[in-house]
Design a protein around this motif. Sequence first.
Motif, short mmCIF file in Angstrom:
data_model
loop_
_atom_site.label_atom_id
_atom_site.label_comp_id
_atom_site.label_asym_id
_atom_site.label_seq_id
_atom_site.Cartn_x
_atom_site.Cartn_y
_atom_site.Cartn_z
N LEU A 1 -29.73 -4.87 -0.12
CA LEU A 1 -31.19 -4.93 -0.07
C LEU A 1 -31.73 -4.94 1.35
CD1 LEU A 1 -32.20 -7.41 -2.94
CD2 LEU A 1 -32.42 -4.93 -2.87
N LYS A 2 -30.86 -5.27 2.32
CA LYS A 2 -31.29 -5.36 3.72
C LYS A 2 -32.53 -6.24 3.84
CE LYS A 2 -29.40 -0.84 4.95
NZ LYS A 2 -29.66 0.51 5.50
N ILE A 3 -32.39 -7.47 3.38
CA ILE A 3 -33.55 -8.35 3.29
C ILE A 3 -33.83 -9.12 4.58
CG2 ILE A 3 -33.23 -8.63 0.82
CD1 ILE A 3 -32.13 -11.42 1.37
N MET A 4 -32.91 -9.07 5.54
CA MET A 4 -33.10 -9.84 6.76
C MET A 4 -33.87 -9.02 7.79
SD MET A 4 -31.80 -12.54 5.72
CE MET A 4 -32.04 -13.46 7.22
N PRO A 5 -34.71 -9.68 8.60
CA PRO A 5 -35.50 -8.95 9.61
C PRO A 5 -34.61 -8.38 10.71
CG PRO A 5 -35.76 -11.31 9.90
CD PRO A 5 -35.00 -11.12 8.62
N PRO A 6 -35.03 -7.28 11.33
CA PRO A 6 -34.26 -6.73 12.44
C PRO A 6 -34.26 -7.69 13.62
CG PRO A 6 -36.38 -5.59 12.20
CD PRO A 6 -36.22 -6.48 11.02
N LEU A 7 -33.18 -7.66 14.38
CA LEU A 7 -33.04 -8.55 15.54
C LEU A 7 -33.50 -7.85 16.81
CD1 LEU A 7 -29.51 -10.04 14.69
CD2 LEU A 7 -31.76 -11.08 14.27
N PRO A 8 -33.99 -8.61 17.80
CA PRO A 8 -34.22 -10.06 17.75
C PRO A 8 -35.40 -10.41 16.85
CG PRO A 8 -35.05 -9.16 19.80
CD PRO A 8 -34.35 -8.03 19.11
N ALA A 9 -35.27 -11.52 16.12
CA ALA A 9 -36.26 -11.88 15.12
C ALA A 9 -36.91 -13.21 15.46
CB ALA A 9 -35.61 -11.97 13.74
N ILE A 10 -38.20 -13.31 15.11
CA ILE A 10 -38.95 -14.56 15.28
C ILE A 10 -39.21 -15.11 13.88
CG2 ILE A 10 -41.01 -15.66 16.21
CD1 ILE A 10 -41.33 -13.23 18.06
N TYR B 1 -45.07 -6.76 10.90
CA TYR B 1 -45.47 -8.15 11.17
C TYR B 1 -44.23 -8.92 11.61
CZ TYR B 1 -49.88 -6.97 8.99
OH TYR B 1 -51.10 -6.38 8.71
N PRO B 2 -43.80 -8.71 12.87
CA PRO B 2 -42.55 -9.30 13.33
C PRO B 2 -42.67 -10.71 13.89
CG PRO B 2 -43.44 -7.87 15.03
CD PRO B 2 -44.39 -7.79 13.86
N TYR B 3 -43.86 -11.28 13.88
CA TYR B 3 -44.07 -12.57 14.55
C TYR B 3 -44.11 -13.70 13.53
CZ TYR B 3 -45.42 -9.31 18.18
OH TYR B 3 -45.43 -8.27 19.07
N GLY B 4 -43.12 -14.60 13.59
CA GLY B 4 -43.13 -15.80 12.78
C GLY B 4 -43.80 -16.93 13.53
N GLY B 5 -43.92 -18.07 12.86
CA GLY B 5 -44.65 -19.20 13.42
C GLY B 5 -43.95 -19.92 14.56
N LEU B 6 -42.70 -19.57 14.85
CA LEU B 6 -42.00 -20.19 15.97
C LEU B 6 -42.27 -19.43 17.26
CD1 LEU B 6 -38.62 -21.10 14.23
CD2 LEU B 6 -40.67 -22.51 14.54
#
Length: 383
Positions: free
Chosen positions: A59-68, A134-139
């Motif tokens: 499923l390739k469910i993980m975000p591409p690196l580098p990831a936030i 939307y590559p920006y997480g809350g960290l």
Amino acid sequence: MSTMIAARLHAYGSPMTLDRIEVPEPRSTDVLVEVKACGVVPNLARVVSNFFGTQVPDLKIMPPLPAIFGLDPTGVIAKVGDQVRSIRPGERVYVNPARCCGSCRMCRSGQTLDCANFTFQGYFGRSQEIMRAYPYGGLSQFITAPASALVRLPDNVSFEAAARFGYFGTAYAAMRKIGVGPGQSLLIDGIGGQLGLCAALLALAMGATKILGTGRNAALLNRVKALAPHRIDVLAVPNAPAQGNAPPAQPDPLVAWAKKATEGDGVDGVIDCLPPGAPAGAMMRALYCLRRGGRAANVGAVMETLPINAFWLMTNRIGLQGSVWFTTAEGEDMAAMAGAGTLDLSVLEHRVSPLSQVNEALAGMDSRDGGFTNFVIDPTRVD
């Protein structure tokens, strides 16, 4: 171009590093949010180790690196796109991380959580394209997000408390599905945990008449009961599996307790909030507490196959539904309840760490007082 600090993961299974990157510009229908607090879920440690990517690699469910990463950001609107009409800089918001494609049949019918490309911003999902958009997480110190994802926060709701909305919203959406409200009884399986406590506080706010809760830690259960002793009752139960795939021949103490509390009928609803590793039998015991025609929703993490007898399910008119996350509209409901004081967020004990200690915070999440402990990262603090 101005810059910001973000905690980024460069390799799964490795620590995050603090990197200085450019502050993003919001697109026409997006906003830029200065993050003041971001909730941290215990499951994040499994996510950044690539647990889900190895479980379902196709499923390739993980975000591409580098990831936030960072699932539950709250903050202040810093800038809005030129097509954003009713949101203004300076407003306090929670950012719902649920993202969908916006144009499939389910999205067009308003059922965005059922989008085949449903994705969590700052976590994982079903669409690499959405994760790249939307590559920006809350960290991180700033994020972009669609204006449609924003929940306005009342003045009496702190950024730290609102950073728990992911748990609250998950429970709230499930409880709406099974009709929790005045005159109804509800069994919360795992009431002392991160999800279970939120479900209990929401059940009180939604007017549930009788709230039953299970767990293994008697002291923690008693603390939950003390929130509303006249409406909440609790029972410490072992993690023992139910026998077979039908209600046990001998009375189960849990089932007997639930029926005694409901004049022999059984509960109207069950919300299962059991944590990862809980056996299927523990969930089945809760289901057997339902009255005829009762409904259950699963938002927990039981991963074993349930031994359900379909004939029992049919003849007793039992409803069982899975539920994932919540809509922005449901987030607005919760903010309104918190603003009015019917949803009491004051019981949360915020454990706030600076962004620079994100790895230490993740490593220390097993040390908590059940659902009362609220883990939060403050991206405004980087040293």
